[in-house]
Design a protein around this motif. Sequence first.
Motif, mmCIF file in Angstrom:
data_model
loop_
_atom_site.group_PDB
_atom_site.id
_atom_site.type_symbol
_atom_site.label_atom_id
_atom_site.label_comp_id
_atom_site.label_asym_id
_atom_site.label_seq_id
_atom_site.Cartn_x
_atom_site.Cartn_y
_atom_site.Cartn_z
ATOM 1 N N CYS A 110 0.843 -0.878 0.040
ATOM 2 C CA CYS A 110 -0.202 0.156 0.018
ATOM 3 C C CYS A 110 0.905 1.478 -0.108
ATOM 4 C CB CYS A 110 -0.984 -0.074 1.193
ATOM 5 S SG CYS A 110 -1.896 -1.325 1.488
ATOM 6 N N LEU A 111 0.309 2.043 -0.371
ATOM 7 C CA LEU A 111 0.873 3.898 -0.454
ATOM 8 C C LEU A 111 0.505 4.100 0.625
ATOM 9 C CD1 LEU A 111 0.815 5.117 -4.169
ATOM 10 C CD2 LEU A 111 2.659 4.556 -3.031
ATOM 11 N N LEU A 112 1.576 5.259 1.533
ATOM 12 C CA LEU A 112 0.944 5.654 3.135
ATOM 13 C C LEU A 112 1.071 7.050 2.268
ATOM 14 C CD1 LEU A 112 4.042 4.401 5.423
ATOM 15 C CD2 LEU A 112 1.124 3.446 4.347
ATOM 16 N N HIS A 113 1.837 7.706 1.477
ATOM 17 C CA HIS A 113 1.990 9.324 0.878
ATOM 18 C C HIS A 113 1.682 9.175 -0.627
ATOM 19 C CE1 HIS A 113 4.085 9.353 5.084
ATOM 20 N NE2 HIS A 113 4.832 8.256 3.710
ATOM 21 N N ASP A 114 1.117 10.187 -0.439
ATOM 22 C CA ASP A 114 0.292 10.411 -1.995
ATOM 23 C C ASP A 114 -0.121 12.061 -2.261
ATOM 24 O OD1 ASP A 114 0.877 10.170 -4.754
ATOM 25 O OD2 ASP A 114 -0.445 8.590 -5.735
ATOM 26 N N LEU A 140 0.560 -0.943 12.844
ATOM 27 C CA LEU A 140 1.422 -2.376 12.779
ATOM 28 C C LEU A 140 2.122 -2.097 11.999
ATOM 29 C CD1 LEU A 140 -1.747 -3.529 14.455
ATOM 30 C CD2 LEU A 140 0.982 -2.872 15.058
ATOM 31 N N SER A 141 2.111 -2.218 10.727
ATOM 32 C CA SER A 141 2.186 -2.241 9.201
ATOM 33 C C SER A 141 2.301 -1.803 8.251
ATOM 34 C CB SER A 141 2.233 -4.670 9.057
ATOM 35 O OG SER A 141 0.960 -4.175 8.354
ATOM 36 N N TYR A 142 2.699 -1.821 6.915
ATOM 37 C CA TYR A 142 2.599 -1.080 5.937
ATOM 38 C C TYR A 142 1.067 -1.694 4.973
ATOM 39 C CZ TYR A 142 6.589 1.334 5.618
ATOM 40 O OH TYR A 142 8.173 1.931 5.512
ATOM 41 N N ALA A 143 0.874 -2.653 5.445
ATOM 42 C CA ALA A 143 -0.708 -3.706 4.827
ATOM 43 C C ALA A 143 -1.533 -3.524 5.493
ATOM 44 C CB ALA A 143 -0.437 -4.816 4.505
ATOM 45 N N ASP A 144 -1.587 -3.118 6.877
ATOM 46 C CA ASP A 144 -2.865 -2.862 6.877
ATOM 47 C C ASP A 144 -3.240 -1.085 7.028
ATOM 48 O OD1 ASP A 144 -2.315 -5.176 9.296
ATOM 49 O OD2 ASP A 144 -0.924 -3.064 10.543
ATOM 50 N N ALA A 195 -10.469 10.683 6.288
ATOM 51 C CA ALA A 195 -11.400 9.660 5.416
ATOM 52 C C ALA A 195 -12.679 9.481 6.328
ATOM 53 C CB ALA A 195 -10.360 8.862 4.731
ATOM 54 N N SER A 196 -13.749 8.571 6.142
ATOM 55 C CA SER A 196 -15.410 8.344 6.268
ATOM 56 C C SER A 196 -14.211 7.358 6.531
ATOM 57 C CB SER A 196 -15.973 8.605 5.774
ATOM 58 O OG SER A 196 -15.775 7.189 4.607
ATOM 59 N N LYS A 197 -13.427 5.973 6.352
ATOM 60 C CA LYS A 197 -13.312 5.142 7.251
ATOM 61 C C LYS A 197 -11.747 4.890 6.262
ATOM 62 C CE LYS A 197 -13.624 2.094 2.907
ATOM 63 N NZ LYS A 197 -14.557 1.375 2.373
ATOM 64 N N PRO A 198 -11.146 3.931 7.356
ATOM 65 C CA PRO A 198 -9.242 2.838 7.630
ATOM 66 C C PRO A 198 -9.507 2.394 5.963
ATOM 67 C CG PRO A 198 -10.492 2.351 9.566
ATOM 68 C CD PRO A 198 -11.809 2.576 8.107
ATOM 69 N N TYR A 199 -8.022 3.215 5.426
ATOM 70 C CA TYR A 199 -7.624 2.162 3.992
ATOM 71 C C TYR A 199 -5.929 1.901 4.865
ATOM 72 C CZ TYR A 199 -11.390 4.345 2.149
ATOM 73 O OH TYR A 199 -12.889 5.365 1.601
ATOM 74 N N CYS A 200 -5.763 1.362 3.922
ATOM 75 C CA CYS A 200 -4.866 0.434 3.384
ATOM 76 C C CYS A 200 -3.358 1.739 2.282
ATOM 77 C CB CYS A 200 -4.320 -0.819 2.826
ATOM 78 S SG CYS A 200 -2.928 -1.571 2.619
ATOM 79 N N ASP A 201 -4.122 1.848 1.389
ATOM 80 C CA ASP A 201 -3.261 2.251 0.622
ATOM 81 C C ASP A 201 -4.065 3.781 0.107
ATOM 82 O OD1 ASP A 201 -3.201 3.331 -2.281
ATOM 83 O OD2 ASP A 201 -2.028 2.006 -2.563
#
Length: 191
Positions: free
Chosen positions: A108-112, A135-139, A173-179
Amino acid sequence: MRRIFYICALLPGLVMTSAALAGQFDNAHPVALNNGFNHVVLGGHKTTIVVAKRENYNAHSFSMATIYTQGPSDSPDEPAWNVVPVFNVDPKDQYERLYLLKGGGADCLLHDFRIFTSAHAATTWLIRAERDMKLSYADAEPVHFYVYRLKENKDGEIGRPPVYFEFDHRVDASKPYCDVDEAMASELGVR
C-alpha cells in the motif's frame, strides 16, 4: 505497474467533508505528471514539476516531486526559477516542505498527492494524502487529506517565496484504508 500523478480541475470550496470534496471533481480533466520534467501552468505561473524515483531495490522505493515557478529575475535574459514550498500550520509537521512524496510499501501507498487547478487558473489546490502507520504497511489505518491553496507573495513578505502552497484545512477519510490512492479514488473521486 506504473503509477502517475495528476493535475485536475477543481472549483474553489470551503472546509468540507470528504464526500463534499468528491463532488468538486465531477468535471475534472486530469493531466498526467510522469517521471522527469513536467511543464504546466499553475495559478497563471509557468511551472515545472520534477518527478524522480528514489530506488532502493526493495518494496519501499518512492517517488518525490519538486515544484518550481519562473519568478522575478535580476536579468531579463535569464529568468529565475523559484522553489514552490508547502507551508503547514503546525511547525512540528515539517513546517516547510520543499518536496512531495509518493510511496509506502509493496502492499500500500502511505503518501501521495494531487494538484488541482480551476479552469480559469484563479485557484490552485494541493491535496496531500497521508495514512497513519501503526503496525504494518499492509494494515488499513486512518487517512488524512491535507488541503493547501496556492498563494502569491505580491508584497514581498519576509520569509515567503514568490509562490507557495499555504495550508487551508484537513479532511479525514470516512473509514480506514491501506492505500492512500484507494482512499483518494473512493473518497474524493480522483485517480
